[in-house]
Write a protein that holds these residues in place. Structure first.
Motif, short mmCIF file in Angstrom:
data_model
loop_
_atom_site.label_atom_id
_atom_site.label_comp_id
_atom_site.label_asym_id
_atom_site.label_seq_id
_atom_site.Cartn_x
_atom_site.Cartn_y
_atom_site.Cartn_z
N VAL A 57 29.36 70.77 8.74
CA VAL A 57 28.40 69.72 9.10
C VAL A 57 28.28 68.70 7.97
CG1 VAL A 57 26.14 69.28 10.04
CG2 VAL A 57 27.17 71.47 10.35
N VAL A 60 30.99 66.20 8.32
CA VAL A 60 30.75 65.25 9.40
C VAL A 60 29.72 64.22 8.99
CG1 VAL A 60 29.88 65.07 11.74
CG2 VAL A 60 31.36 66.92 11.14
N LEU A 61 28.68 64.65 8.27
CA LEU A 61 27.64 63.71 7.83
C LEU A 61 28.19 62.73 6.82
CD1 LEU A 61 24.52 65.97 7.57
CD2 LEU A 61 25.03 64.26 9.25
N TYR A 64 30.03 60.19 8.64
CA TYR A 64 29.09 59.32 9.34
C TYR A 64 28.54 58.26 8.40
CZ TYR A 64 24.78 58.09 11.87
OH TYR A 64 23.76 57.43 12.50
N MET A 65 28.22 58.69 7.15
CA MET A 65 27.72 57.73 6.18
C MET A 65 28.75 56.66 5.88
SD MET A 65 25.73 59.87 3.30
CE MET A 65 26.47 58.94 2.01
N PHE A 67 31.17 55.75 7.77
CA PHE A 67 31.34 54.93 8.96
C PHE A 67 30.25 53.88 9.05
CE2 PHE A 67 32.40 53.84 13.16
CZ PHE A 67 31.26 53.83 13.93
N ASN A 68 29.03 54.23 8.64
CA ASN A 68 27.95 53.27 8.72
C ASN A 68 28.00 52.23 7.62
OD1 ASN A 68 26.35 53.71 10.92
ND2 ASN A 68 25.55 55.58 10.03
N TYR A 69 28.87 52.47 6.62
CA TYR A 69 28.96 51.50 5.54
C TYR A 69 29.66 50.23 6.02
CZ TYR A 69 29.81 49.77 0.84
OH TYR A 69 29.87 49.01 -0.28
N PRO A 71 29.56 48.25 8.90
CA PRO A 71 28.81 47.06 9.33
C PRO A 71 27.96 46.47 8.22
CG PRO A 71 28.49 48.86 10.87
CD PRO A 71 29.16 49.42 9.70
N CYS A 72 27.56 47.29 7.22
CA CYS A 72 26.69 46.79 6.17
C CYS A 72 27.46 46.09 5.06
CB CYS A 72 25.91 47.92 5.50
SG CYS A 72 24.99 48.91 6.63
N GLU A 75 26.66 42.38 4.08
CA GLU A 75 25.43 42.05 3.37
C GLU A 75 25.40 42.63 1.98
OE1 GLU A 75 24.43 41.84 7.58
OE2 GLU A 75 23.96 43.71 6.57
N LEU A 76 26.16 43.71 1.78
CA LEU A 76 26.06 44.39 0.49
C LEU A 76 27.10 43.89 -0.50
CD1 LEU A 76 25.56 47.98 1.79
CD2 LEU A 76 23.89 46.58 0.70
N GLN A 79 25.98 42.73 -3.91
CA GLN A 79 25.18 43.61 -4.74
C GLN A 79 26.01 44.34 -5.76
OE1 GLN A 79 22.87 46.27 -2.47
NE2 GLN A 79 21.62 44.66 -1.59
#
Lengths: 85, 226
Positions: A57, A60-61, A64-65, A67-69, A71-72, A75-76, A79
């Motif tokens: 798990v 997988v997490l 997932y993190m 993967f979510n980077y 679209p961001c 904007e990032l 930084q």
């Protein structure tokens, strides 16, 4: 080009390129068939990535993190560590 | 910190394709269903937790209310898992969107009211008037109780949205402050970092508590009406 084993029963990796359209049409697109396909895919995913002894798990997490980077990223971008922003 | 503070709450699109549906469906991958007598560790832990929660939550209902067991348990699992996954960096929490919480709250509340009105019309209408009110106050009290009934779904949705959004915003702000303070004075940055750690612990608790509160309130409305 005909093959010795009938096309219907081959797995995807064994099908030759010329036979691909007939293989695709052969798959069963009834609701029950599609549900069965989703179920098989789900269990393949689970047995490969989650049911491992080394903490599936968490892997997988982490994926997932990452993967979510994506679209961001836009904007990032500003930084990053630099002297002048 | 982002240019505007709220850029982490927009619905995520990757190259123009809205992937928010995938993100909402993601927690279901982490919650496998038990299929054997003795499953692997993950499934056994989840099964134990679900049994514990369901026993505690459904103990107050009668037979008719216990038909809602599946609904209430999936509700608490969904809200809990979505809130906890939102605490990972860069992730998107669907429960910060008011639209989604309204979509969860209004049908459930309407269902409890409809059940009450259909099967126990007199009792559910009698809820509008608490016992022992003096006679002249009755019209005003009925109006107040009606308003409080209709505010229940709004309160459910807005409570969840506001709590989760406020928590995420605080984490963004204090994290940004820590980063900015590091070059100015390290000690203040350390204090701010401690605040950040405590806040994160609070957020973990809030994630679970909000799920619990939502489900508990729905079950209370159900209890009134069955």
């Amino acid at each position: 080009m005909a093959s010795v084993v009938p096309v219907k029963e081959k797995k995807l990796m064994d099908v030759k390129l010329g036979e691909l359209p007939s293989w695709i049409l052969m798959r069963d697109f009834t609701p029950k068939g599609t549900a069965g396909a989703f179920q098989r895919g789900y269990y393949r995913y689970h047995n490969k990535y989650v049911n491992e002894k080394r903490g599936g798990v968490a892997m997988v997490l982490a994926a997932y993190m990452l993967f979510n980077y994506c679209p961001c990223y836009k904007e990032l971008k500003h930084q990053r560590l630099c002297k002048y922003h | 910190m982002n240019e505007s503070l709220f850029t982490s709450f927009i619905t995520p699109t990757m190259m123009g394709v809205p992937i928010v549906v995938l993100i909402i469906m993601f927690p279901s991958i982490l919650l496998p269903s038990p299929s054997r007598l003795v499953d692997n560790r993950l499934v056994s832990i989840q099964q134990w937790l679900v049994r514990l929660t369901s026993k505690q939550m459904l103990s107050i209902h009668n037979h008719k209310g216990q038909t809602w067991a599946l609904m209430l348990m999936s509700l608490i699992l969904f809200i809990g898992s979505t809130n906890l996954l939102g605490l990972l960096p860069h992730s998107f929490t669907p429960t910060t969107q008011l639209s989604m919480n309204l979509g969860m709250a209004i049908p459930l509340w309407a269902g409890t009211v409809a059940i009450g009105l259909r099967y126990k019309t007199k009792t559910s209408l009698a809820h509008f008037l608490p016992q022992g009110t003096p006679f002249p106050l009755i019209p005003m009290l009925v109006i107040i109780e009606t308003i409080s009934l209709f505010i229940q779904p709004m309160a459910l949705a807005v409570r969840l949205t506001a709590n989760i959004t406020a928590g995420h915003l605080l984490i963004h702000l204090i994290g940004g402050a820590t980063l900015a303070l590091m070059s100015i004075s390290t000690i203040t940055a350390l204090i701010t970092f401690t605040i950040l750690v405590l806040l994160t612990i609070l957020e973990f608790a809030v994630a679970l508590i909000q799920a619990y509160v939502f489900t508990l309130l729905v079950s209370l409305y159900l209890h009134d009406n069955t």
